[in-house]
Design a protein around this motif. Structure first.
Motif, PDB file in Angstrom:
ATOM      1  N   GLY A 107       0.795  -1.270   0.047  1.00  0.00           N
ATOM      2  CA  GLY A 107       0.086   0.022   0.043  1.00  0.00           C
ATOM      3  C   GLY A 107       0.844   1.269  -0.075  1.00  0.00           C
ATOM      4  O   GLY A 107       0.422   2.248  -0.038  1.00  0.00           O
ATOM      5  N   GLU A 108       2.100   1.005  -0.289  1.00  0.00           N
ATOM      6  CA  GLU A 108       3.209   2.296  -0.207  1.00  0.00           C
ATOM      7  C   GLU A 108       3.106   2.940  -1.325  1.00  0.00           C
ATOM      8  O   GLU A 108       2.674   2.368  -2.461  1.00  0.00           O
ATOM      9  CB  GLU A 108       4.595   1.971   0.069  1.00  0.00           C
ATOM     10  N   GLY A 109       3.009   4.368  -1.241  1.00  0.00           N
ATOM     11  CA  GLY A 109       2.955   5.466  -2.590  1.00  0.00           C
ATOM     12  C   GLY A 109       4.375   5.375  -3.142  1.00  0.00           C
ATOM     13  O   GLY A 109       5.467   5.382  -2.272  1.00  0.00           O
ATOM     14  N   TYR A 110       4.760   5.437  -4.255  1.00  0.00           N
ATOM     15  CA  TYR A 110       6.027   5.589  -4.963  1.00  0.00           C
ATOM     16  C   TYR A 110       6.146   6.825  -5.886  1.00  0.00           C
ATOM     17  O   TYR A 110       5.081   7.047  -6.657  1.00  0.00           O
ATOM     18  CB  TYR A 110       6.230   4.351  -5.725  1.00  0.00           C
ATOM     19  N   TYR A 111       7.124   7.219  -5.908  1.00  0.00           N
ATOM     20  CA  TYR A 111       7.378   8.661  -6.515  1.00  0.00           C
ATOM     21  C   TYR A 111       8.713   8.697  -7.148  1.00  0.00           C
ATOM     22  O   TYR A 111       9.683   8.194  -6.446  1.00  0.00           O
ATOM     23  CB  TYR A 111       6.873   9.943  -5.822  1.00  0.00           C
ATOM     24  N   GLN A 112       8.902   9.527  -7.949  1.00  0.00           N
ATOM     25  CA  GLN A 112      10.454   9.645  -8.523  1.00  0.00           C
ATOM     26  C   GLN A 112      10.776  10.727  -7.949  1.00  0.00           C
ATOM     27  O   GLN A 112      10.564  12.028  -8.039  1.00  0.00           O
ATOM     28  CB  GLN A 112      10.441   9.885 -10.250  1.00  0.00           C
ATOM     29  N   ALA A 113      12.106  10.743  -7.244  1.00  0.00           N
ATOM     30  CA  ALA A 113      12.678  11.892  -6.372  1.00  0.00           C
ATOM     31  C   ALA A 113      13.835  12.326  -7.114  1.00  0.00           C
ATOM     32  O   ALA A 113      14.675  11.611  -7.687  1.00  0.00           O
ATOM     33  CB  ALA A 113      13.140  11.182  -4.897  1.00  0.00           C
ATOM     34  N   ILE A 114      14.071  13.813  -7.148  1.00  0.00           N
ATOM     35  CA  ILE A 114      15.242  14.272  -7.714  1.00  0.00           C
ATOM     36  C   ILE A 114      15.887  14.826  -6.311  1.00  0.00           C
ATOM     37  O   ILE A 114      15.718  15.318  -5.482  1.00  0.00           O
ATOM     38  CB  ILE A 114      15.038  15.492  -8.544  1.00  0.00           C
ATOM     39  N   ASP A 115      17.441  14.484  -6.769  1.00  0.00           N
ATOM     40  CA  ASP A 115      18.229  15.025  -5.698  1.00  0.00           C
ATOM     41  C   ASP A 115      18.726  16.651  -5.861  1.00  0.00           C
ATOM     42  O   ASP A 115      19.318  16.914  -7.183  1.00  0.00           O
ATOM     43  CB  ASP A 115      19.650  14.128  -5.694  1.00  0.00           C
ATOM     44  N   PRO A 116      18.413  17.357  -5.110  1.00  0.00           N
ATOM     45  CA  PRO A 116      18.571  18.850  -5.355  1.00  0.00           C
ATOM     46  C   PRO A 116      20.177  19.076  -5.562  1.00  0.00           C
ATOM     47  O   PRO A 116      20.378  20.354  -6.016  1.00  0.00           O
ATOM     48  CB  PRO A 116      17.785  19.674  -4.385  1.00  0.00           C
ATOM     49  N   LYS A 117      20.814  18.511  -4.896  1.00  0.00           N
ATOM     50  CA  LYS A 117      22.216  18.765  -4.775  1.00  0.00           C
ATOM     51  C   LYS A 117      23.052  18.135  -6.053  1.00  0.00           C
ATOM     52  O   LYS A 117      24.099  18.579  -6.241  1.00  0.00           O
ATOM     53  CB  LYS A 117      22.856  18.110  -3.446  1.00  0.00           C
ATOM     54  N   HIS A 118      22.144  17.280  -6.869  1.00  0.00           N
ATOM     55  CA  HIS A 118      22.830  16.522  -8.045  1.00  0.00           C
ATOM     56  C   HIS A 118      21.858  16.745  -9.035  1.00  0.00           C
ATOM     57  O   HIS A 118      21.322  15.560  -9.251  1.00  0.00           O
ATOM     58  CB  HIS A 118      23.417  15.099  -7.601  1.00  0.00           C
ATOM     59  N   LEU A 119      21.448  17.599  -9.715  1.00  0.00           N
ATOM     60  CA  LEU A 119      20.278  17.948 -10.586  1.00  0.00           C
ATOM     61  C   LEU A 119      20.846  17.326 -11.925  1.00  0.00           C
ATOM     62  O   LEU A 119      19.678  16.767 -12.304  1.00  0.00           O
ATOM     63  CB  LEU A 119      20.160  19.402 -10.847  1.00  0.00           C
ATOM     64  N   ARG A 120      21.916  16.779 -12.176  1.00  0.00           N
ATOM     65  CA  ARG A 120      22.218  15.967 -13.431  1.00  0.00           C
ATOM     66  C   ARG A 120      21.749  14.584 -13.285  1.00  0.00           C
ATOM     67  O   ARG A 120      21.938  13.773 -14.222  1.00  0.00           O
ATOM     68  CB  ARG A 120      23.576  16.219 -13.888  1.00  0.00           C
ATOM     69  N   LYS A 121      21.897  14.048 -11.935  1.00  0.00           N
ATOM     70  CA  LYS A 121      21.393  12.591 -11.606  1.00  0.00           C
ATOM     71  C   LYS A 121      20.093  12.353 -11.905  1.00  0.00           C
ATOM     72  O   LYS A 121      19.212  13.651 -11.560  1.00  0.00           O
ATOM     73  CB  LYS A 121      21.845  12.586 -10.097  1.00  0.00           C
ATOM     74  N   PRO A 122      20.003  11.404 -12.571  1.00  0.00           N
ATOM     75  CA  PRO A 122      18.542  11.150 -12.977  1.00  0.00           C
ATOM     76  C   PRO A 122      17.586  10.639 -11.753  1.00  0.00           C
ATOM     77  O   PRO A 122      17.865  10.297 -10.966  1.00  0.00           O
ATOM     78  CB  PRO A 122      18.431   9.640 -14.116  1.00  0.00           C
ATOM     79  N   PRO A 123      16.256  10.954 -11.911  1.00  0.00           N
ATOM     80  CA  PRO A 123      15.317  10.698 -10.793  1.00  0.00           C
ATOM     81  C   PRO A 123      15.402   9.488 -10.296  1.00  0.00           C
ATOM     82  O   PRO A 123      15.647   8.473 -11.007  1.00  0.00           O
ATOM     83  CB  PRO A 123      13.989  11.167 -10.920  1.00  0.00           C
ATOM     84  N   SER A 124      15.238   8.754  -9.236  1.00  0.00           N
ATOM     85  CA  SER A 124      15.112   7.500  -8.540  1.00  0.00           C
ATOM     86  C   SER A 124      13.803   7.242  -7.913  1.00  0.00           C
ATOM     87  O   SER A 124      13.131   8.051  -7.321  1.00  0.00           O
ATOM     88  CB  SER A 124      16.228   7.179  -7.696  1.00  0.00           C
ATOM     89  N   TRP A 125      13.166   6.060  -7.763  1.00  0.00           N
ATOM     90  CA  TRP A 125      12.242   5.746  -7.145  1.00  0.00           C
ATOM     91  C   TRP A 125      12.333   5.640  -5.718  1.00  0.00           C
ATOM     92  O   TRP A 125      13.290   5.090  -5.266  1.00  0.00           O
ATOM     93  CB  TRP A 125      11.469   4.314  -7.614  1.00  0.00           C
ATOM     94  N   LYS A 126      11.352   6.479  -4.918  1.00  0.00           N
ATOM     95  CA  LYS A 126      11.188   6.325  -3.580  1.00  0.00           C
ATOM     96  C   LYS A 126      10.001   6.018  -2.984  1.00  0.00           C
ATOM     97  O   LYS A 126       8.845   6.262  -3.853  1.00  0.00           O
ATOM     98  CB  LYS A 126      11.649   7.887  -3.240  1.00  0.00           C
ATOM     99  N   SER A 127       9.865   5.448  -1.790  1.00  0.00           N
ATOM    100  CA  SER A 127       8.762   5.236  -1.119  1.00  0.00           C
ATOM    101  C   SER A 127       8.002   6.450  -0.507  1.00  0.00           C
ATOM    102  O   SER A 127       9.008   7.137   0.242  1.00  0.00           O
ATOM    103  CB  SER A 127       8.830   4.128  -0.278  1.00  0.00           C
ATOM    104  N   LYS A 128       6.952   6.769  -0.223  1.00  0.00           N
ATOM    105  CA  LYS A 128       6.223   7.674   0.350  1.00  0.00           C
ATOM    106  C   LYS A 128       6.266   7.395   1.745  1.00  0.00           C
ATOM    107  O   LYS A 128       5.994   8.101   2.773  1.00  0.00           O
ATOM    108  CB  LYS A 128       4.878   8.264   0.006  1.00  0.00           C
TER     109      LYS A 128
END
Length: 102
Positions: A81-102
């Motif tokens: 039942g966890e939600g997933y989203y793509q997170a952006i690392d603001p310190k490394h904006l060139r790094k692609p987003p990665s999936w994270k759990s809410k």
């Protein structure tokens, strides 16, 4: 009704055939999904804005089977039942987003 009481919502073969079935269990609307040989039960309504999860597609998100809410595309794990989203690392904006759990 005690939590140990069983509620019959349909046969396993029926749910396998339909791939999902929505029903009312003690005043709570739930959907039972059959996906890749397993059964999962979730609330019918998406916790974000009430979208009908039984109308969503199931996708693999980083190795996790998720139902996609048809209203706002929220990704919710069938197993937890966890939600997933793509997170952006603001310190490394060139790094692609990665999936994270809410």
């Amino acid at each position: 009704m005690a939590s140990s009481d069983t509620v019959l919502i349909g046969s396993a073969s029926e749910i396998r055939s339909l791939q999902r079935k929505t029903c009312d269990v003690n005043g709570r609307k739930i959907t039972v999904f059959h996906y890749e040989g397993k059964f999962y039960a979730l609330d019918f309504h998406c916790y974000h804005s009430g979208g009908p999860l039984d109308a969503g597609d199931i996708e693999d998100i980083n190795g996790v089977a998720c139902i996609i809410c048809p209203w706002h595309k929220y990704k919710i794990s069938l197993q937890t039942g966890e939600g997933y989203y793509q997170a952006i690392d603001p310190k490394h904006l060139r790094k692609p987003p990665s999936w994270k759990s809410k």
